[in-house]
Design a protein around this motif. Structure first.
Motif, mmCIF file in Angstrom:
data_model
loop_
_atom_site.group_PDB
_atom_site.id
_atom_site.type_symbol
_atom_site.label_atom_id
_atom_site.label_comp_id
_atom_site.label_asym_id
_atom_site.label_seq_id
_atom_site.Cartn_x
_atom_site.Cartn_y
_atom_site.Cartn_z
ATOM 1 N N ARG A 81 -12.340 16.164 16.125
ATOM 2 C CA ARG A 81 -13.035 14.872 16.068
ATOM 3 C C ARG A 81 -14.482 14.959 16.529
ATOM 4 N NH1 ARG A 81 -9.249 11.521 19.872
ATOM 5 N NH2 ARG A 81 -7.779 13.212 19.592
ATOM 6 N N HIS A 82 -14.843 16.099 17.153
ATOM 7 C CA HIS A 82 -16.227 16.215 17.624
ATOM 8 C C HIS A 82 -17.149 16.832 16.590
ATOM 9 C CE1 HIS A 82 -14.640 14.981 21.374
ATOM 10 N NE2 HIS A 82 -13.885 16.050 21.499
ATOM 11 N N LEU A 83 -16.582 17.341 15.514
ATOM 12 C CA LEU A 83 -17.429 17.994 14.524
ATOM 13 C C LEU A 83 -18.248 16.965 13.745
ATOM 14 C CD1 LEU A 83 -15.248 20.854 12.975
ATOM 15 C CD2 LEU A 83 -16.673 20.876 15.014
ATOM 16 N N THR A 84 -19.514 17.293 13.550
ATOM 17 C CA THR A 84 -20.379 16.386 12.785
ATOM 18 C C THR A 84 -20.323 16.764 11.302
ATOM 19 O OG1 THR A 84 -22.270 17.864 12.930
ATOM 20 C CG2 THR A 84 -21.980 16.305 14.745
ATOM 21 N N ALA A 85 -20.892 15.924 10.479
ATOM 22 C CA ALA A 85 -20.940 16.211 9.039
ATOM 23 C C ALA A 85 -21.655 17.542 8.803
ATOM 24 C CB ALA A 85 -21.657 15.079 8.323
ATOM 25 N N GLU A 86 -22.692 17.803 9.602
ATOM 26 C CA GLU A 86 -23.441 19.065 9.455
ATOM 27 C C GLU A 86 -22.537 20.247 9.793
ATOM 28 O OE1 GLU A 86 -24.827 16.411 11.115
ATOM 29 O OE2 GLU A 86 -26.168 15.915 9.437
ATOM 30 N N ASP A 87 -21.756 20.091 10.871
ATOM 31 C CA ASP A 87 -20.861 21.192 11.274
ATOM 32 C C ASP A 87 -19.896 21.538 10.131
ATOM 33 O OD1 ASP A 87 -22.091 20.971 13.717
ATOM 34 O OD2 ASP A 87 -20.443 19.900 14.695
ATOM 35 N N TRP A 88 -19.377 20.506 9.481
ATOM 36 C CA TRP A 88 -18.442 20.746 8.370
ATOM 37 C C TRP A 88 -19.126 21.488 7.238
ATOM 38 C CZ3 TRP A 88 -13.483 20.811 8.729
ATOM 39 C CH2 TRP A 88 -12.832 19.988 9.652
ATOM 40 N N LYS A 89 -20.387 21.123 6.977
ATOM 41 C CA LYS A 89 -21.121 21.809 5.914
ATOM 42 C C LYS A 89 -21.299 23.286 6.242
ATOM 43 C CE LYS A 89 -23.667 18.055 3.812
ATOM 44 N NZ LYS A 89 -24.915 17.296 3.860
ATOM 45 N N VAL A 90 -21.612 23.561 7.514
ATOM 46 C CA VAL A 90 -21.845 24.945 7.919
ATOM 47 C C VAL A 90 -20.526 25.738 7.887
ATOM 48 C CG1 VAL A 90 -22.611 26.416 9.839
ATOM 49 C CG2 VAL A 90 -23.898 24.350 9.242
ATOM 50 N N LEU A 91 -19.450 25.074 8.294
ATOM 51 C CA LEU A 91 -18.142 25.738 8.250
ATOM 52 C C LEU A 91 -17.762 26.059 6.795
ATOM 53 C CD1 LEU A 91 -15.762 26.665 10.015
ATOM 54 C CD2 LEU A 91 -14.745 24.394 9.753
ATOM 55 N N THR A 92 -18.004 25.098 5.924
ATOM 56 C CA THR A 92 -17.712 25.304 4.500
ATOM 57 C C THR A 92 -18.585 26.420 3.934
ATOM 58 O OG1 THR A 92 -17.214 22.949 4.357
ATOM 59 C CG2 THR A 92 -17.532 24.110 2.278
ATOM 60 N N ALA A 93 -19.840 26.443 4.356
ATOM 61 C CA ALA A 93 -20.749 27.496 3.889
ATOM 62 C C ALA A 93 -20.257 28.871 4.336
ATOM 63 C CB ALA A 93 -22.158 27.240 4.425
ATOM 64 N N THR A 94 -19.761 28.954 5.565
ATOM 65 C CA THR A 94 -19.251 30.238 6.059
ATOM 66 C C THR A 94 -18.056 30.676 5.219
ATOM 67 O OG1 THR A 94 -19.896 29.487 8.255
ATOM 68 C CG2 THR A 94 -18.558 31.487 8.141
ATOM 69 N N GLU A 95 -17.216 29.708 4.873
ATOM 70 C CA GLU A 95 -16.067 30.055 4.025
ATOM 71 C C GLU A 95 -16.538 30.556 2.657
ATOM 72 O OE1 GLU A 95 -13.591 26.912 2.423
ATOM 73 O OE2 GLU A 95 -11.821 28.168 2.612
ATOM 74 N N MET A 96 -17.522 29.872 2.090
ATOM 75 C CA MET A 96 -18.036 30.305 0.791
ATOM 76 C C MET A 96 -18.570 31.724 0.874
ATOM 77 S SD MET A 96 -19.928 26.776 -0.288
ATOM 78 C CE MET A 96 -20.976 27.448 -1.558
ATOM 79 N N GLY A 97 -19.297 31.999 1.938
ATOM 80 C CA GLY A 97 -19.878 33.329 2.123
ATOM 81 C C GLY A 97 -18.817 34.407 2.273
ATOM 82 N N THR A 98 -17.632 33.992 2.785
ATOM 83 C CA THR A 98 -16.547 34.941 3.017
ATOM 84 C C THR A 98 -16.041 35.562 1.717
ATOM 85 O OG1 THR A 98 -15.928 33.694 4.967
ATOM 86 C CG2 THR A 98 -14.238 35.108 4.066
ATOM 87 N N LYS A 99 -16.311 34.870 0.604
ATOM 88 C CA LYS A 99 -15.837 35.406 -0.683
ATOM 89 C C LYS A 99 -16.443 36.779 -0.974
ATOM 90 C CE LYS A 99 -14.294 31.190 -2.691
ATOM 91 N NZ LYS A 99 -15.018 29.927 -2.519
ATOM 92 N N ASN A 100 -17.688 36.963 -0.585
ATOM 93 C CA ASN A 100 -18.336 38.244 -0.874
ATOM 94 C C ASN A 100 -18.686 39.075 0.356
ATOM 95 O OD1 ASN A 100 -18.380 37.972 -3.751
ATOM 96 N ND2 ASN A 100 -19.968 36.408 -3.463
ATOM 97 N N HIS A 101 -18.543 38.488 1.528
ATOM 98 C CA HIS A 101 -18.898 39.226 2.743
ATOM 99 C C HIS A 101 -17.802 39.066 3.781
ATOM 100 C CE1 HIS A 101 -22.766 38.254 0.882
ATOM 101 N NE2 HIS A 101 -23.247 39.334 1.480
ATOM 102 N N GLU A 102 -17.370 40.182 4.327
ATOM 103 C CA GLU A 102 -16.409 40.079 5.423
ATOM 104 C C GLU A 102 -17.106 39.424 6.617
ATOM 105 O OE1 GLU A 102 -13.546 42.853 8.043
ATOM 106 O OE2 GLU A 102 -14.411 43.796 6.248
ATOM 107 N N LEU A 103 -18.345 39.865 6.811
ATOM 108 C CA LEU A 103 -19.184 39.276 7.841
ATOM 109 C C LEU A 103 -20.308 38.537 7.117
ATOM 110 C CD1 LEU A 103 -20.025 39.163 10.860
ATOM 111 C CD2 LEU A 103 -21.365 41.216 10.417
#
Ligand code: ADP
Ligand code: MG
Length: 408
Positions: free
Chosen positions: A9-31
């Motif tokens: 409940r403490h995550l902001t809309a920006e935090d969700w975007k960054v989390l989603t971006a990290t997931e997207m990046g995971t498709k091609n990068h382990e790190l």
């Protein structure tokens, strides 16, 4: 790797975007390089906003910085993946709050959740590969050698995809399985079955009847080209219902309460499908025989019931595949987008997992008295013998609200 929704409940809309971006990046990068996270997040505030979110997410354990890395970057954690999946289920209005954990398998966590109308459901979180982190080194080496096919995230997602596809197909054919409601990443939401696993049932009025019904289910699966592959006392839930009296008044005097209770109706509901195999599988006979044996063995030990007839046998079941207009379901996973490689990767992972479970020091022995074999982590002290219905939170009580901020 427990599901901990406190930070949700403490995550902001920006935090969700960054989390989603990290997931997207995971498709091609382990790190995932920090710069890539910045680009994929597309935050209006630019890099500084992203860095703020990265710190918040890292603090909540949803992403993790890799220590010995050659460049600055983050990877998504199990917790981060859990949050993303919950977020999706909540956007689909399937999940509003998360309650207690009712089951913990070697490869999954089972949680009670509820939607915004208060209807309780089950969230199954697949955790393939989890066991490898906590068992002896030889197992880790074994896994490393044999699990070149992919990471825990990929494998857990495959397990959820396959299980969901089979639940849908089986449900359509009228099999007694929970209704699948939503799948996201490594998780599934399904209807909650208010029932006890067969494992917890100490006696039944008519063992022969229940035995016949369970063997009947194995044969019905076979007719549709399928073998459950893990048909045992943990994966069969027994619903206990009292038959509705025909007429309330019939012959009921004032001694009505003393009348003998009508026998309870026991209905088996089958769960747990990531390991289903086709009747055409090269080891089909072994899987079929194992499912049959599990039921026979359990009924003998628990209810002292031994069937008078031998079998059923694979060769006879094989002849019934597709007969009488039975729709073949063994290509279900493929039909839902599963490639041959995915099927093979998942099968290998499940097989490896089984090998590890057998060799793990805490693996179950066949001791009848040993009811606590499902316990696996030091902080799991829930009593598995507790009656299932006792563990259900009363109308939302004890549930954690997922107040999820608007995002993307
Ligand atoms: P695993 O793959 O870890 O064995 P299961 O799907 O078999 O996971 O679920 C583990 C336990 O959770 C089951 O034995 C059962 O007690 C409980 N469970 C799972 N799904 C449901 C459901 N839909 N309703 C009620 N209980 C469930
Ligand atoms: Mg199970």
């Amino acid at each position: 790797m427990l599901l901990d929704t406190r930070a949700m409940r403490h995550l902001t809309a920006e935090d969700w975007k960054v989390l989603t971006a990290t997931e997207m990046g995971t498709k091609n990068h382990e790190l995932v390089p920090t710069q890539l996270i910045e680009r994929l997040s597309r935050l209006k505030g630019g890099a500084s906003g992203v860095h703020k979110s990265i710190s918040a997410l890292a603090k909540a354990g949803l992403i993790a910085r890799m220590k010995e890395a050659k460049y600055d970057g983050y990877r998504l954690t199990y917790g981060g993946l859990d949050y993303l999946a919950l977020h999706t289920h909540s956007q689909r209005r399937q999940v509003y709050s998360v309650g207690t954990r009712i089951g913990v398998g070697k490869e999954s966590d089972i949680m009670i959740v509820a939607d915004d109308t208060g209807t309780q459901k089950v969230l199954k979180i697949h955790r393939l590969g989890r066991i490898s982190f906590r068992t002896v080194k030889s197992n880790r080496d074994y896994l490393k050698k044999n699990q070149a096919c992919g990471s825990w995230m990929y494998l857990s997602r495959l397990a959820a995809m396959k299980e969901y596809a089979f639940m849908q197909a089986l449900r359509q054919e009228g099999f007694p399985v929970p209704e699948p409601l939503s799948q996201s990443r490594h998780t599934i939401v399904m209807t909650l079955i208010n029932a006890h696993p067969l494992r917890q049932i100490s006696s039944v009025p008519n063992p022969a009847g229940l035995y016949g019904e369970l063997i009947g289910l194995i044969l019905r699966f076979a007719k549709h080209g399928l073998i459950h592959g893990d048909f045992n006392e943990f994966n069969i839930l027994i619903k206990e219902e009292r038959p509705v009296p025909e007429t309330e008044s019939k012959g009921k005097g004032k001694d009505g309460d003393d009348e003998e209770e009508p026998p309870r109706i026991l209905t088996p509901i089958v769960i747990d499908f990531p390991q289903m195999v086709s009747m055409e599988h090269q080891n089909a006979e072994m899987y079929f025989d194992r499912d049959v044996h599990c039921i026979k063995y359990f009924f003998e030990r628990r209810f002292h019931f031994v069937a008078t007839e031998p079998g059923p046998f694979f060769k006879d079941a094989k002849k019934t595949v597709g007969k009488g207009g039975a729709r073949r379901l063994d290509a279900t996973a493929e039909a839902s987008g599963f490639t041959k490689k995915m099927a093979k990767d998942l099968e290998t992972a499940i097989r490896n997992q089984a090998v590890i479970q057998e060799s793990a020091p805490d693996s179950s022995d066949e001791d009848e008295e040993d009811e606590d074999e499902d316990q696996e982590e030091e902080n799991d002290n829930e009593d598995t013998k507790v009656h299932f219905s006792d563990t259900l939170p009363e109308s939302g009580e004890g549930m954690v609200k997922l107040v999820i901020s608007e995002s993307t």
